[in-house]
Write a protein that holds these residues in place. Sequence first.
Motif, short mmCIF file in Angstrom:
data_model
loop_
_atom_site.label_atom_id
_atom_site.label_comp_id
_atom_site.label_asym_id
_atom_site.label_seq_id
_atom_site.Cartn_x
_atom_site.Cartn_y
_atom_site.Cartn_z
N ARG A 20 0.82 -1.22 0.00
CA ARG A 20 0.00 0.00 0.00
C ARG A 20 0.85 1.27 0.00
O ARG A 20 0.43 2.30 -0.50
CB ARG A 20 -0.93 0.02 1.21
CG ARG A 20 -1.99 -1.06 1.25
CD ARG A 20 -3.22 -0.79 0.44
NE ARG A 20 -3.78 0.52 0.47
CZ ARG A 20 -4.60 1.02 1.39
NH1 ARG A 20 -4.96 0.29 2.44
NH2 ARG A 20 -5.09 2.22 1.28
N TYR A 23 1.51 1.38 -3.77
CA TYR A 23 0.34 1.24 -4.66
C TYR A 23 -0.92 1.39 -3.82
O TYR A 23 -1.48 0.41 -3.35
CB TYR A 23 0.36 -0.13 -5.35
CG TYR A 23 1.65 -0.42 -6.05
CD1 TYR A 23 1.92 0.16 -7.28
CD2 TYR A 23 2.61 -1.25 -5.48
CE1 TYR A 23 3.13 -0.09 -7.93
CE2 TYR A 23 3.81 -1.50 -6.12
CZ TYR A 23 4.05 -0.91 -7.34
OH TYR A 23 5.24 -1.15 -7.96
N ASP A 24 -1.38 2.62 -3.65
CA ASP A 24 -2.52 2.82 -2.75
C ASP A 24 -3.83 3.16 -3.44
O ASP A 24 -4.84 3.32 -2.78
CB ASP A 24 -2.19 3.88 -1.70
CG ASP A 24 -2.04 5.27 -2.28
OD1 ASP A 24 -1.85 5.40 -3.51
OD2 ASP A 24 -2.10 6.24 -1.50
N ARG A 25 -3.86 3.23 -4.76
CA ARG A 25 -5.13 3.50 -5.45
C ARG A 25 -5.09 2.99 -6.87
O ARG A 25 -4.03 2.65 -7.39
CB ARG A 25 -5.46 4.99 -5.41
CG ARG A 25 -4.47 5.88 -6.14
CD ARG A 25 -4.87 7.32 -5.98
NE ARG A 25 -4.60 7.74 -4.62
CZ ARG A 25 -3.76 8.67 -4.26
NH1 ARG A 25 -3.12 9.35 -5.18
NH2 ARG A 25 -3.52 8.96 -3.02
N GLY A 26 -6.26 2.95 -7.47
CA GLY A 26 -6.38 2.45 -8.83
C GLY A 26 -6.39 0.94 -8.87
O GLY A 26 -6.30 0.27 -7.85
N ARG A 28 -4.90 -2.52 -9.01
CA ARG A 28 -3.58 -3.02 -8.63
C ARG A 28 -3.59 -4.54 -8.67
O ARG A 28 -4.54 -5.16 -8.20
CB ARG A 28 -3.23 -2.53 -7.23
CG ARG A 28 -3.08 -1.00 -7.21
CD ARG A 28 -3.35 -0.42 -5.86
NE ARG A 28 -4.78 -0.49 -5.58
CZ ARG A 28 -5.29 -0.46 -4.35
NH1 ARG A 28 -4.51 -0.35 -3.31
NH2 ARG A 28 -6.60 -0.52 -4.17
N ARG A 54 -7.42 -3.19 5.70
CA ARG A 54 -6.99 -1.83 5.40
C ARG A 54 -7.99 -1.10 4.51
O ARG A 54 -7.74 0.03 4.09
CB ARG A 54 -5.61 -1.85 4.75
CG ARG A 54 -4.52 -2.26 5.70
CD ARG A 54 -3.21 -2.48 4.96
NE ARG A 54 -2.14 -2.78 5.88
CZ ARG A 54 -1.31 -1.88 6.39
NH1 ARG A 54 -1.41 -0.62 6.04
NH2 ARG A 54 -0.37 -2.23 7.23
N ASP A 56 -9.29 -2.25 1.40
CA ASP A 56 -9.24 -2.52 -0.03
C ASP A 56 -10.32 -3.50 -0.46
O ASP A 56 -10.65 -4.44 0.27
CB ASP A 56 -7.88 -3.11 -0.42
CG ASP A 56 -6.79 -2.07 -0.48
OD1 ASP A 56 -6.96 -1.09 -1.21
OD2 ASP A 56 -5.77 -2.24 0.21
N ASP A 57 -10.87 -3.29 -1.64
CA ASP A 57 -11.72 -4.27 -2.30
C ASP A 57 -10.77 -5.25 -2.99
O ASP A 57 -9.93 -4.83 -3.79
CB ASP A 57 -12.62 -3.62 -3.35
CG ASP A 57 -13.69 -2.74 -2.72
OD1 ASP A 57 -14.17 -3.10 -1.62
OD2 ASP A 57 -14.03 -1.71 -3.32
N GLY A 84 -11.29 -1.79 -10.89
CA GLY A 84 -10.38 -1.28 -9.88
C GLY A 84 -10.31 -2.18 -8.66
O GLY A 84 -10.86 -3.28 -8.64
N GLY A 85 -9.61 -1.72 -7.63
CA GLY A 85 -9.39 -2.53 -6.44
C GLY A 85 -8.06 -3.26 -6.55
O GLY A 85 -7.15 -2.83 -7.25
#
Length: 157
Positions: A20, A23-26, A28, A54, A56-57, A84-85
Amino acid sequence: MSTTSTERAAFYDGIAGEFRQHYDRGPRLIAVTGVAEADTTAAADELEAALRERGDDVERTAVAAGGDPDEFRERVVVPFRARGGVLIATGPELLSPGFRAFWNFSLWIEHDPERSPDWSFVTTGRKDPLGAPREVASVLLDDADPARPRRLFADSC
């Protein structure tokens, strides 16, 4: 929760935190693979739990040995990128040249009950017989003691 399961959960929470941080968004994608004796499904389960905790989906998929990278791209990667997720994939050849470019992050799992705690290719003076998978993985770990996985460092730094 027992101490060993707490240690295992804390280990994978640390891996999730490292992922995270970068890579914390978009959309992944994470590969979880390793030697044949490694329990990649259990590792993926733990990482999934830590990422969900945390916020995340997380989706999961498995790729069979001999899978076709182009088919995987069309069937899994393209639709996932639209949603996404985090997608966690397990399979035996995920760090092969055809699949390698899909992943933002990857775990390579060893399983060696005889490994010394001070192991590295530098301390043993051995050349890595597997080469590329270990060289491209984001994280190397040993699951010989499933309750206490440990991080490996195979570099020469």
